[in-house]
Design a protein around this motif. Structure first.
Motif, short mmCIF file in Angstrom:
data_model
loop_
_atom_site.label_atom_id
_atom_site.label_comp_id
_atom_site.label_asym_id
_atom_site.label_seq_id
_atom_site.Cartn_x
_atom_site.Cartn_y
_atom_site.Cartn_z
N GLU A 1 -9.02 3.35 29.33
CA GLU A 1 -6.99 3.40 28.50
C GLU A 1 -7.56 3.64 26.90
N ARG A 2 -9.25 3.76 26.75
CA ARG A 2 -8.89 3.98 24.74
C ARG A 2 -10.41 3.99 25.17
N SER A 3 -11.11 4.62 23.60
CA SER A 3 -12.20 5.51 23.80
C SER A 3 -12.84 4.98 22.22
N ILE A 4 -13.22 4.04 21.76
CA ILE A 4 -13.26 4.02 20.44
C ILE A 4 -15.05 4.32 19.94
N PRO A 5 -15.14 5.07 18.94
CA PRO A 5 -16.93 5.39 17.67
C PRO A 5 -16.54 3.76 17.26
N LEU A 6 -18.07 3.52 17.26
CA LEU A 6 -18.45 2.75 16.29
C LEU A 6 -19.20 2.81 15.67
#
Length: 204
Positions: free
Chosen positions: A138-143
């Motif tokens: 659905e989504r990838s978020i670098p954190l």
């Protein structure tokens, strides 16, 4: 009480406090496909439910010295992954897949696990797991990290498009926990089994 400022100690020391405090943690055993078709597999305990409508899960894949791991790279490239729940019958084989292999080698083969074709996505699952969830990314978020250019992890939000469940653990729309025999992660090399169950009525 002991008061600790996380900014005043190392990332590793903060990691030790987190994995010792947030316990037990369920384990996501994730398979993905590399661009050359190699089936990659790895376990992750930074794992939880995000939503039930639609069903979504989160897996945080920690980077190593800023380098994205195969699981995150493959999931982002293909948009697909299979998330399995680790139980007592597969935990030792899953532990083998935590080995650092080059991208062209399959952890599935190393662990002697059996790939099985998925119904809704191209990424195969693992036949030995009692629960596998075929997912699209659905989504990838670098954190995290010291700055935006060097994130510490990739948070993958995966939407479940197909549940695959062993018949013996499924009863009237629910999962029978004792028959699943899930395994959870503690700190260090320690794991935990289901243990004692108890019930508390929710307030009205």
């Amino acid at each position: 009480m002991i008061s600790i400022d996380p900014a005043m100690q190392s990332d590793h020391d903060n990691y030790k406090l987190l994995i010792g405090s947030v316990v037990p943690r369920p384990i996501a055993f994730v398979t993905t496909l590399a661009e050359d078709g190699v089936l990659n597999a790895a376990p992750f305990s930074f794992f939880s439910i995000v939503s039930s409508a639609p069903p979504m899960l989160s897996v945080s894949v920690q980077r190593k010295q800023g380098v994205m791991k195969d699981t995150a790279r493959n999931a982002i490239a293909t948009g697909e992954l299979v998330i399995h729940i680790v139980d007592e019958s597969v935990v030792e084989a899953v532990n083998v897949t935590a080995a650092n292999l080059p991208p062209h080698e399959s952890e599935v083969a190393l662990a002697g696990l059996t790939p099985v074709t998925s119904e809704s996505i191209r990424v195969p699952g693992i036949a030995e797991a009692k629960i596998r969830m075929e997912c699209v990314l659905e989504r990838s978020i670098p954190l995290g990290g010291s700055d935006e250019a060097s994130p510490a992890c990739d948070l993958l939000i995966a939407r479940v498009v197909r549940f695959q469940l062993a018949e013996e653990i499924y009863e009237h729309g629910r999962i029978h926990a004792a028959k699943l025999n899930p395994v959870s992660r503690m700190a260090g090399n320690d794991y935990a089994t289901l243990g004692k169950l108890f019930s508390i009525d929710r307030p009205q």
